[in-house]
Design a protein around this motif. Structure first.
Motif, PDB file in Angstrom:
ATOM      1  N   SER A  33      53.671  21.903  38.777  1.00 35.37           N
ATOM      2  CA  SER A  33      52.456  21.172  39.134  1.00 35.37           C
ATOM      3  C   SER A  33      52.546  19.808  38.468  1.00 35.37           C
ATOM      4  O   SER A  33      53.572  19.465  37.883  1.00 35.37           O
ATOM      5  CB  SER A  33      51.199  21.931  38.677  1.00 35.37           C
ATOM      6  OG  SER A  33      51.203  22.082  37.273  1.00 35.37           O
ATOM      7  N   GLU A  34      51.495  19.049  38.536  1.00 34.83           N
ATOM      8  CA  GLU A  34      51.562  17.672  38.039  1.00 34.83           C
ATOM      9  C   GLU A  34      51.915  17.597  36.564  1.00 34.83           C
ATOM     10  O   GLU A  34      52.648  16.700  36.135  1.00 34.83           O
ATOM     11  CB  GLU A  34      50.225  16.975  38.284  1.00 34.83           C
ATOM     12  CG  GLU A  34      50.227  15.503  37.906  1.00 34.83           C
ATOM     13  CD  GLU A  34      48.916  14.812  38.222  1.00 34.83           C
ATOM     14  OE1 GLU A  34      48.821  13.598  37.970  1.00 34.83           O
ATOM     15  OE2 GLU A  34      47.988  15.491  38.724  1.00 34.83           O
ATOM     16  N   TYR A  35      51.435  18.542  35.764  1.00 35.32           N
ATOM     17  CA  TYR A  35      51.591  18.438  34.318  1.00 35.32           C
ATOM     18  C   TYR A  35      52.425  19.551  33.696  1.00 35.32           C
ATOM     19  O   TYR A  35      52.670  19.512  32.490  1.00 35.32           O
ATOM     20  CB  TYR A  35      50.214  18.421  33.635  1.00 35.32           C
ATOM     21  CG  TYR A  35      49.338  17.286  34.081  1.00 35.32           C
ATOM     22  CD1 TYR A  35      49.616  15.974  33.719  1.00 35.32           C
ATOM     23  CD2 TYR A  35      48.219  17.521  34.883  1.00 35.32           C
ATOM     24  CE1 TYR A  35      48.814  14.925  34.130  1.00 35.32           C
ATOM     25  CE2 TYR A  35      47.402  16.484  35.299  1.00 35.32           C
ATOM     26  CZ  TYR A  35      47.709  15.185  34.925  1.00 35.32           C
ATOM     27  OH  TYR A  35      46.902  14.154  35.339  1.00 35.32           O
ATOM     28  N   GLU A  36      52.844  20.547  34.475  1.00 37.81           N
ATOM     29  CA  GLU A  36      53.479  21.722  33.878  1.00 37.81           C
ATOM     30  C   GLU A  36      54.828  22.028  34.516  1.00 37.81           C
ATOM     31  O   GLU A  36      55.062  21.732  35.694  1.00 37.81           O
ATOM     32  CB  GLU A  36      52.544  22.931  34.007  1.00 37.81           C
ATOM     33  CG  GLU A  36      51.271  22.763  33.199  1.00 37.81           C
ATOM     34  CD  GLU A  36      50.265  23.868  33.456  1.00 37.81           C
ATOM     35  OE1 GLU A  36      49.388  24.055  32.600  1.00 37.81           O
ATOM     36  OE2 GLU A  36      50.355  24.542  34.505  1.00 37.81           O
ATOM     37  N   VAL A  37      55.693  22.656  33.709  1.00 39.14           N
ATOM     38  CA  VAL A  37      57.045  22.961  34.153  1.00 39.14           C
ATOM     39  C   VAL A  37      57.315  24.450  34.004  1.00 39.14           C
ATOM     40  O   VAL A  37      56.564  25.169  33.331  1.00 39.14           O
ATOM     41  CB  VAL A  37      58.087  22.155  33.344  1.00 39.14           C
ATOM     42  CG1 VAL A  37      57.903  20.661  33.535  1.00 39.14           C
ATOM     43  CG2 VAL A  37      58.027  22.543  31.863  1.00 39.14           C
ATOM     44  N   VAL A  38      58.436  24.890  34.632  1.00 38.37           N
ATOM     45  CA  VAL A  38      58.796  26.306  34.598  1.00 38.37           C
ATOM     46  C   VAL A  38      60.292  26.406  34.852  1.00 38.37           C
ATOM     47  O   VAL A  38      60.860  25.585  35.581  1.00 38.37           O
ATOM     48  CB  VAL A  38      57.993  27.090  35.665  1.00 38.37           C
ATOM     49  CG1 VAL A  38      58.367  26.649  37.068  1.00 38.37           C
ATOM     50  CG2 VAL A  38      58.161  28.590  35.500  1.00 38.37           C
ATOM     51  N   PRO A  39      60.979  27.389  34.248  1.00 34.69           N
ATOM     52  CA  PRO A  39      62.391  27.593  34.596  1.00 34.69           C
ATOM     53  C   PRO A  39      62.507  28.237  35.978  1.00 34.69           C
ATOM     54  O   PRO A  39      61.730  29.125  36.328  1.00 34.69           O
ATOM     55  CB  PRO A  39      62.906  28.551  33.506  1.00 34.69           C
ATOM     56  CG  PRO A  39      61.817  28.654  32.489  1.00 34.69           C
ATOM     57  CD  PRO A  39      60.551  28.311  33.175  1.00 34.69           C
ATOM     58  N   GLU A  40      63.476  27.779  36.742  1.00 31.39           N
ATOM     59  CA  GLU A  40      63.789  28.405  38.028  1.00 31.39           C
ATOM     60  C   GLU A  40      65.170  29.044  37.907  1.00 31.39           C
ATOM     61  O   GLU A  40      66.154  28.365  37.608  1.00 31.39           O
ATOM     62  CB  GLU A  40      63.765  27.383  39.161  1.00 31.39           C
ATOM     63  CG  GLU A  40      63.952  27.996  40.537  1.00 31.39           C
ATOM     64  CD  GLU A  40      63.715  27.000  41.647  1.00 31.39           C
ATOM     65  OE1 GLU A  40      62.592  26.442  41.718  1.00 31.39           O
ATOM     66  OE2 GLU A  40      64.646  26.736  42.428  1.00 31.39           O
TER      67      GLU A  40
END
Length: 444
Positions: free
Chosen positions: A126-133
């Motif tokens: 999202s605009e402010y958050e990250v996640v490992p793929e």
């Protein structure tokens, strides 16, 4: 819409798929395109349609691990919309994926039967958050199932224990991880006194990551206390907790967060706290001290900095750490100093600092005052040759505020500005300068 070939695409092209809109929705889910997914749901695509393989677009989104996509498919009425059995199915899927070890690789290996190393990349969800793929055996899954589970529970009125929400929020060391954001969202959405008391009690936890999470819980309540029926109590409670916490905290990173939060308050002792912490050995603490000295302007437009605060700020402007200097410069350069306390060399030195961020914040702050020696003005002119367009814009703005005759040339040197400056007030100062300096029309 992104059209990456992921594991869901096989179902998107099934000839038995009855609804083209749902097929498009499945493609958006597979591509982790939460914007397109939200638009499709808004246009009538059914996120709960049972697909030929027995799944639904919502279930696929949950298994995919992107909270942004899941949120887009949940919409505003998921709890009354979904039967209890279906709510249980998506919750179980989220729990299974989240409980598969320190990531999704374990579950991927079980499902795909694949050997060899998994490929993991960090992506913005999202605009402010990250996640490992994580990709393995031709299937890619985002490891945001902690956030997905947290959001589903909140949507379905399942109140997870506060300790569990805190544990999810700190499972990843990254503060911009989706799991942390979801835990904070739910902890701050649950407005009961019991939840608040249990959450803030973690400020005494031995794990500094948990204490750092609680700092953000308190900070959020500081921002939103006025929305509560107990607004005055929450404001006083946040102030009390932060003042006590500052005196006790031993971890520099957490202490920096506490000082940052205190800088957003008007507690009477904030200047004394800043003076005490100005010499802290960790720059991560010192960089939050200048905000403790900052004050809104008085009715006559002047700032009420004490002599002690000014002296501390001048020292911090010469700190060995660039971020500390930048923070101090922002506050001190925006002051109208008492004549006998002015340091004639300090502002020019800041405008020639080797750290561009120090230069930028100094130039920006100088746009809020009209003081400045001729050397300061000449250094602002030199800043117009900086590589950074933001420095050039700040310098042009500061010159315009001072009614410098070189203002039109200064703005010409700024060059074209991108979309991020659409709502910036600095470019409009050229128009105001021209209006102030326009010759009066001759009488007819």
């Amino acid at each position: 819409m992104c059209t990456r070939a992921l594991w869901h695409v096989r179902a998107v092209t099934e000839p038995t798929e009855p609804d083209g809109a749902v097929a498009a929705l499945c493609a958006a889910v597979a591509a982790y395109d939460h914007v397109a997914a939200g638009e499709l749901v808004g246009a009538g695509a059914d996120p709960d349609r049972v697909l030929p393989d027995g799944t639904t677009p919502l279930l696929r989104a949950v298994e995919g691990g992107s909270p942004a996509v899941v949120t887009a498919l949940l919409g505003d009425d998921a709890r009354p919309r979904l039967p209890e059995a279906e709510r249980g199915r998506v919750l179980e899927a989220a729990r299974r994926w989240y409980g598969a070890g320190a990531g999704v690789e374990v579950e991927l290996r079980r499902l795909m039967g694949a050997a060899g190393p998994a490929d993991t990349v960090w992506v913005r969800d999202s605009e402010y958050e990250v996640v490992p793929e994580v990709s393995l055996g031709g299937r890619s899954v985002r490891a945001g199932h902690g956030a997905v589970l947290t959001l589903l529970e909140w949507e379905f009125r399942v109140l997870a224990p506060v300790a569990e929400l805190v544990a999810r929020g700190v499972r990843s060391p990254r503060r911009d991880h989706v799991d942390r954001g979801a835990s904070l969202h739910v902890l701050n959405s649950r407005r009961s006194a019991e939840t608040w008391a249990q959450a803030v009690a973690f400020r005494h936890d031995p794990d500094p990551r948990r204490r750092a999470l609680v700092v953000d819980v308190v900070r959020y309540r500081l921002w939103s206390w006025f929305e509560s029926a107990h607004a005055g109590w929450y404001e006083k409670e946040c102030h009390r907790i932060l003042v006590e916490w500052e005196a006790e905290e031993t971890d520099a990173d957490v202490l920096g967060g506490v000082l940052d939060a205190l800088g957003e308050t008007e507690v009477p002792t904030r200047e004394a706290i800043g003076l005490r912490r100005a010499g802290h050995p960790d720059p991560g603490v010192r960089r939050w001290v200048p905000d403790l000295f900052d004050r809104p302007p008085s009715p006559d437009g002047r700032r009420a900095l004490s002599p002690d605060a000014r002296r501390a700020l001048r020292e911090l402007c010469r700190d060995e750490d660039g971020e500390v200097r930048a923070a101090a410069a922002r506050v001190l350069a925006g002051e109208e100093p008492e004549e006998e306390e002015e340091d004639p060399e300090l502002l020019p030195d800041l405008l020639r600092d080797p750290d561009p961020e120090v230069v930028n914040r100094t130039a920006y702050a100088l746009g809020s005052v009209t003081h400045g020696s001729p050397e300061v003005v000449e250094m602002l002119v030199r800043c117009l040759d900086a590589d950074d367009p933001d420095i050039r814009l700040s310098a042009a703005y500061a010159l315009a505020v001072r009614d410098d005759p070189r203002t039109p040339e200064a703005y010409a040197k700024v060059g074209p500005l991108g979309p991020r400056y659409e709502h910036d007030h600095r470019p409009n100062e050229l128009w105001r300068w021209e209006s102030r300096n326009r010759a009066d029309p001759e009488p007819s």
